[in-house]
Design a protein around this motif. Structure first.
Motif, PDB file in Angstrom:
ATOM      1  N   LEU A 182       0.811  -1.213   0.000  1.00 13.87           N
ATOM      2  CA  LEU A 182       0.000   0.000   0.000  1.00 13.87           C
ATOM      3  C   LEU A 182       0.850   1.270   0.000  1.00 13.87           C
ATOM      4  O   LEU A 182       0.311   2.375   0.053  1.00 13.87           O
ATOM      5  N   GLY A 183       2.164   1.101  -0.015  1.00 13.55           N
ATOM      6  CA  GLY A 183       3.046   2.260   0.047  1.00 13.55           C
ATOM      7  C   GLY A 183       3.148   2.854   1.432  1.00 13.55           C
ATOM      8  O   GLY A 183       3.530   4.013   1.585  1.00 13.55           O
ATOM      9  N   LEU A 184       2.836   2.053   2.466  1.00 10.93           N
ATOM     10  CA  LEU A 184       2.816   2.550   3.843  1.00 10.93           C
ATOM     11  C   LEU A 184       3.996   2.038   4.659  1.00 10.93           C
ATOM     12  O   LEU A 184       3.996   2.129   5.883  1.00 10.93           O
ATOM     13  N   GLY A 185       4.998   1.477   4.005  1.00 10.51           N
ATOM     14  CA  GLY A 185       6.145   0.939   4.711  1.00 10.51           C
ATOM     15  C   GLY A 185       7.232   1.966   4.922  1.00 10.51           C
ATOM     16  O   GLY A 185       7.195   3.075   4.367  1.00 10.51           O
ATOM     17  N   THR A 207      14.253  -2.305   4.096  1.00 15.21           N
ATOM     18  CA  THR A 207      12.951  -1.722   3.763  1.00 15.21           C
ATOM     19  C   THR A 207      12.970  -1.081   2.375  1.00 15.21           C
ATOM     20  O   THR A 207      11.991  -1.179   1.628  1.00 15.21           O
ATOM     21  N   GLN A 208      14.062  -0.431   2.007  1.00 13.78           N
ATOM     22  CA  GLN A 208      14.145   0.169   0.673  1.00 13.78           C
ATOM     23  C   GLN A 208      14.158  -0.906  -0.412  1.00 13.78           C
ATOM     24  O   GLN A 208      13.530  -0.748  -1.464  1.00 13.78           O
ATOM     25  N   THR A 209      14.848  -2.019  -0.153  1.00 17.31           N
ATOM     26  CA  THR A 209      14.902  -3.104  -1.133  1.00 17.31           C
ATOM     27  C   THR A 209      13.536  -3.751  -1.293  1.00 17.31           C
ATOM     28  O   THR A 209      13.107  -4.054  -2.426  1.00 17.31           O
ATOM     29  N   LEU A 210      12.830  -3.964  -0.187  1.00 10.12           N
ATOM     30  CA  LEU A 210      11.490  -4.541  -0.256  1.00 10.12           C
ATOM     31  C   LEU A 210      10.549  -3.613  -1.027  1.00 10.12           C
ATOM     32  O   LEU A 210       9.791  -4.063  -1.905  1.00 10.12           O
ATOM     33  N   ALA A 211      10.592  -2.328  -0.716  1.00  9.36           N
ATOM     34  CA  ALA A 211       9.731  -1.368  -1.419  1.00  9.36           C
ATOM     35  C   ALA A 211      10.054  -1.325  -2.906  1.00  9.36           C
ATOM     36  O   ALA A 211       9.144  -1.293  -3.757  1.00  9.36           O
ATOM     37  N   HIS A 212      11.334  -1.350  -3.239  1.00  8.24           N
ATOM     38  CA  HIS A 212      11.740  -1.322  -4.653  1.00  8.24           C
ATOM     39  C   HIS A 212      11.243  -2.576  -5.376  1.00  8.24           C
ATOM     40  O   HIS A 212      10.768  -2.489  -6.523  1.00  8.24           O
ATOM     41  N   THR A 213      11.321  -3.728  -4.715  1.00 14.04           N
ATOM     42  CA  THR A 213      10.863  -4.977  -5.322  1.00 14.04           C
ATOM     43  C   THR A 213       9.369  -4.926  -5.612  1.00 14.04           C
ATOM     44  O   THR A 213       8.893  -5.478  -6.610  1.00 14.04           O
ATOM     45  N   LEU A 214       8.618  -4.235  -4.741  1.00 14.17           N
ATOM     46  CA  LEU A 214       7.169  -4.114  -4.908  1.00 14.17           C
ATOM     47  C   LEU A 214       6.777  -2.893  -5.745  1.00 14.17           C
ATOM     48  O   LEU A 214       5.572  -2.641  -5.943  1.00 14.17           O
ATOM     49  N   HIS A 215       7.789  -2.117  -6.177  1.00 19.29           N
ATOM     50  CA  HIS A 215       7.540  -0.890  -6.961  1.00 19.29           C
ATOM     51  C   HIS A 215       6.680   0.101  -6.176  1.00 19.29           C
ATOM     52  O   HIS A 215       5.741   0.696  -6.694  1.00 19.29           O
ATOM     53  N   ARG A 216       7.038   0.257  -4.915  1.00 18.59           N
ATOM     54  CA  ARG A 216       6.344   1.184  -4.031  1.00 18.59           C
ATOM     55  C   ARG A 216       7.368   2.056  -3.298  1.00 18.59           C
ATOM     56  O   ARG A 216       8.530   1.672  -3.163  1.00 18.59           O
ATOM     57  N   PRO A 217       6.950   3.196  -2.767  1.00 15.82           N
ATOM     58  CA  PRO A 217       7.857   3.999  -1.943  1.00 15.82           C
ATOM     59  C   PRO A 217       7.950   3.421  -0.528  1.00 15.82           C
ATOM     60  O   PRO A 217       7.121   2.604  -0.123  1.00 15.82           O
ATOM     61  N   LEU A 269       7.391   6.085   5.132  1.00 13.89           N
ATOM     62  CA  LEU A 269       6.689   6.270   6.404  1.00 13.89           C
ATOM     63  C   LEU A 269       7.417   5.525   7.515  1.00 13.89           C
ATOM     64  O   LEU A 269       7.052   4.404   7.883  1.00 13.89           O
ATOM     65  N   PRO A 270       8.469   6.110   8.070  1.00 15.89           N
ATOM     66  CA  PRO A 270       9.217   5.431   9.130  1.00 15.89           C
ATOM     67  C   PRO A 270       8.389   5.310  10.404  1.00 15.89           C
ATOM     68  O   PRO A 270       7.490   6.122  10.663  1.00 15.89           O
ATOM     69  N   ALA A 271       8.702   4.291  11.199  1.00 10.03           N
ATOM     70  CA  ALA A 271       8.080   4.105  12.517  1.00 10.03           C
ATOM     71  C   ALA A 271       9.046   4.660  13.555  1.00 10.03           C
ATOM     72  O   ALA A 271      10.148   4.139  13.717  1.00 10.03           O
ATOM     73  N   PRO A 272       8.682   5.727  14.269  1.00  4.38           N
ATOM     74  CA  PRO A 272       9.610   6.335  15.234  1.00  4.38           C
ATOM     75  C   PRO A 272       9.982   5.365  16.352  1.00  4.38           C
ATOM     76  O   PRO A 272       9.150   4.579  16.816  1.00  4.38           O
ATOM     77  N   ALA A 273      11.239   5.441  16.786  1.00  5.98           N
ATOM     78  CA  ALA A 273      11.707   4.547  17.845  1.00  5.98           C
ATOM     79  C   ALA A 273      10.898   4.727  19.123  1.00  5.98           C
ATOM     80  O   ALA A 273      10.555   3.758  19.797  1.00  5.98           O
ATOM     81  N   TRP A 274      10.560   5.990  19.458  1.00  6.67           N
ATOM     82  CA  TRP A 274       9.840   6.237  20.712  1.00  6.67           C
ATOM     83  C   TRP A 274       8.464   5.579  20.693  1.00  6.67           C
ATOM     84  O   TRP A 274       8.000   5.052  21.712  1.00  6.67           O
TER      85      TRP A 274
END
Length: 300
Positions: free
Chosen positions: A183-186, A235-245, A248-253
């Motif tokens: 969904l491009g939410l990764g 995460t960038q490799t997975l998104a590239h494989t799926l042709h998605r951006p 949306l990082p998940a903050p550590a806090w």
């Protein structure tokens, strides 16, 4: 071979059963739901109690992969107790039973995890490094391995498999990541600089089979790809494989607030080298992340 498997209905166990059934091995799966085993595990025989095997022909190998899922929910006190029982307690019972057999199996391959090292930061880690002992996950793996090692007193060869997150489209970490990433939410977790070991399911199955077949394979083995990647790279490799951006990082806090101590699984990491695995002569089918993800996603 006659092989007893615990954790046979899990992701790795089902793949192992399929592989070994095709090779003609006799498989027994110790399970809380033995009636479901033949359908889930390639025709293996399910047993509810180890004593059902007493008096039969000796086993050649025991593969111990049982354990409640470690990343499904926060590590409350009750959850920690369950995780301890399902790994340390179960392995203790299994090894005690092995010690009572007139002819013990030749080999026990017992599961562990890369969490054994704790959060290793930027340090290169091989099987010779000391355990982390800094969080519950590390202490759990140390106790788990110690229980398995007791089988050596009966002349059993013991191999310990410190497994990285296993990549498969039908379960585990990748199956949880695919929906939001499609969904491009990764995005990265925290800073994304933490090291993130991984292994393709095909290589996990092949490595277990390899260690069973090689009589000199003893002690700990890192079950991870030889390529070290950071979380941001993954995460960038997975998104590239799926042709998605992947924007949306998940903050550590937020992860620490939601997961408590369990957040170390996501925000910590291990910069692993599978040195003893390589020295054992194992060859990876999927050593590089881009090709591994492409292969898994095409299999869906």
């Amino acid at each position: 071979m006659r092989i007893l498997l615990t954790g046979g209905t899990g992701l790795i166990g089902r793949a192992l059963c399929q592989h070994w059934s095709q090779q003609g091995h006799a498989l027994y799966v110790w399970s809380r739901s033995p009636q479901q085993v033949p359908a889930l595990c390639g025709g293996a025989r399910g047993i509810a109690q180890l004593q059902e095997l007493d008096g039969g022909p000796p086993l050649d190998a025991v593969v111990n992969l049982a354990g409640a899922p470690i990343a499904d929910r926060p590590w409350t006190q009750a959850r920690q107790a369950l995780l301890w029982r399902s790994r340390v307690g179960l392995t203790r019972s299994l090894v005690d039973w092995i010690g009572r057999q007139p002819v013990p199996p030749r080999v026990l391959l017992s599961g562990s995890a890369v969490g054994w090292y704790g959060d290793g930061g930027q340090q290169w880690l091989s099987e010779d490094n000391a355990p982390g002992n800094t969080d519950f996950g590390s202490r759990l793996c140390v106790a788990w391995e110690q229980e398995a090692e007791r089988a050596r007193q009966w002349g059993v060869r013991v191999a310990l498999l410190r497994t990285a997150p296993v990549l498969a489209p039908q379960g585990g970490m990748l199956a949880r990541l695919l929906p939001p990433f499609r969904l491009g939410l990764g995005g990265r977790l925290g800073s994304g600089q933490q090291w993130m070991p991984w292994i393709h399911l095909d290589d996990q199955v092949a490595l277990i089979d390899h260690l069973l077949q090689h009589q000199d394979a003893s002690g700990p083995f890192n079950a991870c790809a030889p390529e070290a990647v950071r979380n941001a790279d993954f995460t960038q490799t997975l998104a590239h494989t799926l042709h998605r951006p992947a924007i949306l990082p998940a903050p550590a806090w937020a992860l620490r607030l939601a997961l408590g101590e369990m957040s170390v699984l996501l925000l910590g990491g291990q910069r692993l080298v599978p040195r003893r695995t390589q020295e054992a002569g194992f060859s990876w089918r999927h050593p590089l992340l881009p090709a591994a993800l492409e292969h898994l996603i095409q299999k869906q």
